[in-house]
Design a protein around this motif. Sequence first.
Motif, PDB file in Angstrom:
ATOM      1  N   MET A   1      42.976  42.509  47.576  1.00  0.00           N
ATOM      2  CA  MET A   1      43.648  41.773  46.524  1.00  0.00           C
ATOM      3  C   MET A   1      43.659  40.281  46.832  1.00  0.00           C
ATOM      4  O   MET A   1      43.406  39.474  45.949  1.00  0.00           O
ATOM      5  N   GLU A   3      41.525  38.713  48.672  1.00  0.00           N
ATOM      6  CA  GLU A   3      40.155  38.227  48.586  1.00  0.00           C
ATOM      7  C   GLU A   3      39.774  37.913  47.147  1.00  0.00           C
ATOM      8  O   GLU A   3      39.085  36.925  46.872  1.00  0.00           O
ATOM      9  N   MET A   4      40.225  38.736  46.207  1.00  0.00           N
ATOM     10  CA  MET A   4      39.923  38.501  44.804  1.00  0.00           C
ATOM     11  C   MET A   4      40.599  37.225  44.300  1.00  0.00           C
ATOM     12  O   MET A   4      39.996  36.441  43.551  1.00  0.00           O
ATOM     13  N   ALA A   5      41.814  36.997  44.724  1.00  0.00           N
ATOM     14  CA  ALA A   5      42.525  35.790  44.316  1.00  0.00           C
ATOM     15  C   ALA A   5      41.855  34.551  44.896  1.00  0.00           C
ATOM     16  O   ALA A   5      41.701  33.527  44.215  1.00  0.00           O
ATOM     17  N   ALA A   7      38.660  34.295  45.768  1.00  0.00           N
ATOM     18  CA  ALA A   7      37.374  34.140  45.095  1.00  0.00           C
ATOM     19  C   ALA A   7      37.579  33.517  43.708  1.00  0.00           C
ATOM     20  O   ALA A   7      36.815  32.639  43.297  1.00  0.00           O
ATOM     21  N   ALA A   8      38.597  33.944  42.990  1.00  0.00           N
ATOM     22  CA  ALA A   8      38.884  33.376  41.675  1.00  0.00           C
ATOM     23  C   ALA A   8      39.257  31.906  41.792  1.00  0.00           C
ATOM     24  O   ALA A   8      38.834  31.080  40.964  1.00  0.00           O
TER      25      ALA A   8
END
Length: 67
Positions: A1, A3-5, A7-8
């Motif tokens: 989770m 990592e996704m934030a 990356a965004a």
Amino acid sequence: MLEMALAALLVSVAIFAIGGRASTTSHTAAPLVLPEAEDGTDLPCPWCRAQTREADDHCPSCGQRFG
């Protein structure tokens, strides 16, 4: 989770940086200003920038045809 934030966030920063750089290059071009004169020589030649008249069908300086 996390990592996704992250990356965004990086994608958003990259898009913002690219968008900011593209907008600064469009402001470097000088606007076209047509001079106005009382004697009718108000249209510069687009090729050599010599003064022409409204009735000219070619440039008196470089000879390029208008139209």
